[in-house]
Design an enzyme around this catalytic site. Structure first.
Site, PDB file in Angstrom:
ATOM      1  N   TYR A  16       1.108  -1.458   0.035  1.00  0.00           N
ATOM      2  CA  TYR A  16      -0.276   0.229   0.106  1.00  0.00           C
ATOM      3  C   TYR A  16       1.016   1.041   0.216  1.00  0.00           C
ATOM      4  CZ  TYR A  16      -4.265   2.859   1.106  1.00  0.00           C
ATOM      5  OH  TYR A  16      -4.717   4.076   1.315  1.00  0.00           O
ATOM      6  N   GLY A  37       6.358   0.922  10.585  1.00  0.00           N
ATOM      7  CA  GLY A  37       5.246   0.795   9.238  1.00  0.00           C
ATOM      8  C   GLY A  37       5.414   0.073   8.598  1.00  0.00           C
ATOM      9  N   CYS A  38       5.280  -1.554   9.439  1.00  0.00           N
ATOM     10  CA  CYS A  38       5.542  -2.691   7.804  1.00  0.00           C
ATOM     11  C   CYS A  38       4.195  -3.206   6.755  1.00  0.00           C
ATOM     12  CB  CYS A  38       6.090  -3.884   8.512  1.00  0.00           C
ATOM     13  SG  CYS A  38       4.921  -4.510   9.947  1.00  0.00           S
ATOM     14  N   GLN A  51      -3.490  -5.708  10.590  1.00  0.00           N
ATOM     15  CA  GLN A  51      -1.970  -5.884   9.587  1.00  0.00           C
ATOM     16  C   GLN A  51      -1.259  -6.546  10.696  1.00  0.00           C
ATOM     17  OE1 GLN A  51      -0.443  -2.045   9.337  1.00  0.00           O
ATOM     18  NE2 GLN A  51      -1.824  -1.468   6.623  1.00  0.00           N
ATOM     19  N   CYS A  66      -6.121  11.751  -5.302  1.00  0.00           N
ATOM     20  CA  CYS A  66      -4.744  11.741  -4.744  1.00  0.00           C
ATOM     21  C   CYS A  66      -4.195  11.202  -6.545  1.00  0.00           C
ATOM     22  CB  CYS A  66      -4.360  10.490  -4.194  1.00  0.00           C
ATOM     23  SG  CYS A  66      -4.403  11.004  -2.758  1.00  0.00           S
TER      24      CYS A  66
END
Length: 419
Positions: A139, A178-179, A205, A369
């Site tokens: 992501y 932040g894996c 996650q 975005c």
């Protein structure tokens, strides 16, 4: 009501200053107005209050909120909808010049508040993200060599590009802050033979990535922690550190602390690669911008993005010497286009999982975005640095070819000769 509608239309036409707007508006009382014979977008406005709010400014926020809440109906292709939204935003500018896609302000960024923000965005549903992410569940911005790659190829190229930039070697200890769902750690352990640690604040996650490492036979080499980056206990331990799509959640006021943690956990001469969204203009860091209310309310609570200069300044303040900077702005625009197309292809499944409102939030946020990166409202930088705490030159390459070749790079070292 007629006077309000007329005032609105006159305001838009004046703000367009002759530029075309391929829009038809159907008002709450059934009246219609087309700004151009070539109608590419039809907008249905259900209430005069929406017109009043746009007349007061921040049209992008009003349009985004109205679309999500169902008070504004919009038909058309995303690229046309966003072009129309930009035109209306020009007619109804925010309090400060438009740019960026996040609100820029100093949020508290306590551990509990950051955990809540991460939970809101990432703990939607692992199965929801599976619908439109690549097969490695990455992501973050992909890496394109031709622009024609599918998302699976682009993301594997990105994972390998990061591993090559960090010059990962078998047995090295890699920390991934932040894996996410473990894509980078899985790739680095499988293809580069590292020992890894990954930290995340997302419970979903964490559960997914723990199971993934077991399933892929990597659990003895990769440890996954449900942990705030500030609580990582190691000191002078890791050979390499990666942070991909995470520092946008850190907060401008916390950047020194964030890079201070990286300095603490990284051994002398170790490398860090920080990959994240940056502001496109230096003065984009401050104030309120069009679209920022929408992003803060519906997508990324407390999200903040600094300009590249601040990133480099804060790294230098923690003895992290910059070796390489790469702007991947077009890569993220293309990545987001792939994501929104894949989400659209799984619309019915997505709505069944997360509901119509959240589906609309994610669809318009990703399309918006993509448009923002294309229009240079935001950028994406990979910054590679080495921990240089002492006076002696730490090992680094003479040039960048090592990033694209399998050969071991030649270390840069001064040749004093007979001097």
């Amino acid at each position: 009501m007629k006077d309000l509608r007329t005032n609105f239309l006159d305001h838009v036409k004046k703000g367009l200053n002759g530029k075309p707007l391929f829009l038809r508006i159907i008002f709450w009382d059934g009246h219609e107005y087309a700004f151009n014979q070539d109608i590419r977008v039809t907008m249905r406005i259900s209430s005069a209050k929406l017109i009043s709010r746009m007349l007061m400014g921040s049209a992008l926020d009003v349009l985004g909120e109205g679309y999500v809440e169902g008070t504004i109906g919009i038909d058309g292709r995303y690229q046309d909808i966003l072009a129309v939204a930009e035109g209306l935003s020009d007619a109804f500018p925010a309090k400060k010049p438009r740019s960026g896609i996040f609100r820029k302000y100093h949020a508290a960024h306590s551990k509990s508040r950051d955990a809540d923000a991460i939970h809101y965005h990432y703990d939607v549903s692992n199965d929801f993200y599976k619908l439109w992410l690549d097969r490695n569940m990455v992501y973050s911005c992909g890496y394109f060599k031709t622009g024609a790659e599918d998302i699976d190829t682009a993301q594997e190229q990105k994972l390998d590009h990061i591993c090559r930039k960090l010059h990962l070697q078998p047995g090295e200890r890699l920390l991934d802050i932040g894996c996410g769902w473990g894509g980078l750690l899985s790739w680095a352990a499988t293809h580069y033979g590292i020992q890894g640690v990954g930290v995340t604040l997302s419970e979903q996650q964490f559960a997914y990535t723990k199971e993934r490492m077991e399933r892929e036979g990597l659990a003895d080499r990769v440890e996954i922690r449900l942990q705030d980056y500030r609580d990582i206990p190691e000191r002078d331990y890791f050979d390499k550190v990666s942070s991909v799509g995470m520092f946008e959640h850190v907060g401008r006021a916390k950047l020194g602390e964030y890079f201070g943690v990286i300095n603490r956990v990284l051994r002398e001469g170790g490398w860090v690669m920080n990959h994240g969204i940056t502001a496109s203009q230096q003065d984009d860091e401050d104030g309120h911008h069009s679209g920022s209310d929408f992003m803060d309310k519906y997508v990324f609570p407390d999200g903040e993005i600094p300009h590249l200069w601040r990133l480099v300044l804060e790294m230098a303040g923690q003895d992290l010497e910059v070796l390489d900077v790469e702007n991947l702005r077009p890569h993220y625009a293309q990545t987001l286009i792939h994501w929104v197309q894949r989400l659209e292809a799984h619309k019915d499944e997505a709505i069944a999982m997360v509901g119509d409102k959240r589906y609309r939030i994610w669809a318009i946020y990703m399309a918006g975005c993509a448009y923002a990166f294309w229009r240079n409202w935001s950028a994406l930088h990979q910054v590679l640095a080495v921990k240089q705490g002492g006076a002696e030159l730490t090992p680094r390459p003479w040039e960048r070819q090592y990033q694209y070749q399998k050969d071991r790079f030649r270390l840069a070292a001064p040749d004093w000769g007979d001097l």
